[in-house]
Write an enzyme that holds these catalytic residues in place. Structure first.
Site, PDB file in Angstrom:
ATOM      1  N   HIS A 114      -6.674  -1.011  -2.799  1.00  0.00           N
ATOM      2  CA  HIS A 114      -6.615  -0.724  -3.557  1.00  0.00           C
ATOM      3  C   HIS A 114      -5.349  -0.086  -4.584  1.00  0.00           C
ATOM      4  CE1 HIS A 114     -11.217  -0.333  -4.268  1.00  0.00           C
ATOM      5  NE2 HIS A 114     -10.800  -0.232  -3.173  1.00  0.00           N
ATOM      6  N   CYS A 147     -10.363  -5.171  -4.121  1.00  0.00           N
ATOM      7  CA  CYS A 147     -11.222  -4.988  -3.140  1.00  0.00           C
ATOM      8  C   CYS A 147     -12.436  -6.480  -2.572  1.00  0.00           C
ATOM      9  CB  CYS A 147     -11.648  -3.548  -3.039  1.00  0.00           C
ATOM     10  SG  CYS A 147     -12.456  -3.560  -1.395  1.00  0.00           S
ATOM     11  N   GLU A 197      -5.235   1.357  -8.252  1.00  0.00           N
ATOM     12  CA  GLU A 197      -5.147   2.376  -8.655  1.00  0.00           C
ATOM     13  C   GLU A 197      -5.965   3.331  -7.641  1.00  0.00           C
ATOM     14  OE1 GLU A 197      -8.733   0.937  -6.762  1.00  0.00           O
ATOM     15  OE2 GLU A 197      -7.597   0.189  -7.720  1.00  0.00           O
TER      16      GLU A 197
END
Length: 237
Positions: A215, A112, A217
């Site tokens: 993202h 990001c 994760e």
């Protein structure tokens, strides 16, 4: 053998009249579960004076989410209304960390805002607000539905991202209103949103430097490629 250490600059914000520092726990879990020591670099006024102590002993750099990169880093003119959560101290710490990691060929993963730091550090530029300054027809941030917003990206063939995800398109999460405009020196694009918004970059002639707009994760179990991103990063330490 000592455990490998990855630097992660934190993020600061105001809560109940006090400044607090934080890093999303999911990053810490991903690293710690794999035997990596996450070393959090605080964004505090005195950090620049002791930053070399962090840079003396580490194996990789993880740059993660946060507010906007200050436009003074990549533009001569700007409109203040386009920006959110500017923090020039965070910029200073992260750009210094990047410069040291880059000069010493340390593995670097940017997610990001982290992707934006990589791009600007390598003389690239950013759109202040992609919804205002590009022709994207998609919403890339929904403050009320952070984890459910998805949009499709197109992966460039013969790139690491294609190898990791093994697909031409990918439905990803989205938490940003800024994006890459001019790509930094030595960087190549790995994914787009309809040839408008750049969603992933990497440096071919470097041990490991990857930037992702989405993202992995936060959608950990949706694709095996999410786990491969971190595995490849960690294996380069």
């Amino acid at each position: 053998m000592p455990a490998k250490r990855i630097l992660i600059p934190s993020r600061r914000m105001q809560r109940k009249g006090k400044t607090v520092q934080w890093v999303s726990e999911v990053y810490l879990e991903i690293l710690a579960q794999r035997g990596i020591v996450p070393v959090i670099v605080p964004i505090a006024e005195s950090t620049p004076h002791i930053l070399q102590e962090y840079l003396n002993d580490y194996d990789g750099l993880l740059l993660v989410e946060g507010g906007d990169v200050h436009p003074q880093r990549y533009s001569d003119t700007w409109n203040e209304s386009d920006f959110e959560e500017l923090d020039t101290l965070k910029d200073e710490v992260e750009f210094q960390c990047f410069a040291h990691a880059y000069a010493n060929k340390k593995p670097i993963l940017g997610i990001c805002r982290g992707m934006h730091i990589i791009n600007v550090a390598l003389s690239g530029t950013l759109y202040a607000d992609i919804h205002k300054h590009t022709n994207t027809e998609k919403n890339h941030i929904d403050y009320d539905n952070y984890d459910t917003l998805r949009h499709e990206i197109q992966i460039v063939p013969n790139t690491p991202l294609m190898d990791w995800y093994n697909t031409k398109t990918l439905a990803v999460n989205s938490y940003h209103h800024q994006g890459i405009e001019q790509v930094g020196e030595g960087l190549q694009v790995m994914a787009y949103d309809n040839n408008t918004v750049i969603e992933a970059i990497y440096t071919p002639n470097y041990p490991f430097m990857v930037g992702l707009q989405f993202h992995p994760e936060r959608m950990w179990n949706e694709y095996e490629g999410n786990k491969r991103v971190f595995a490849k990063f960690i294996n380069r330490l």
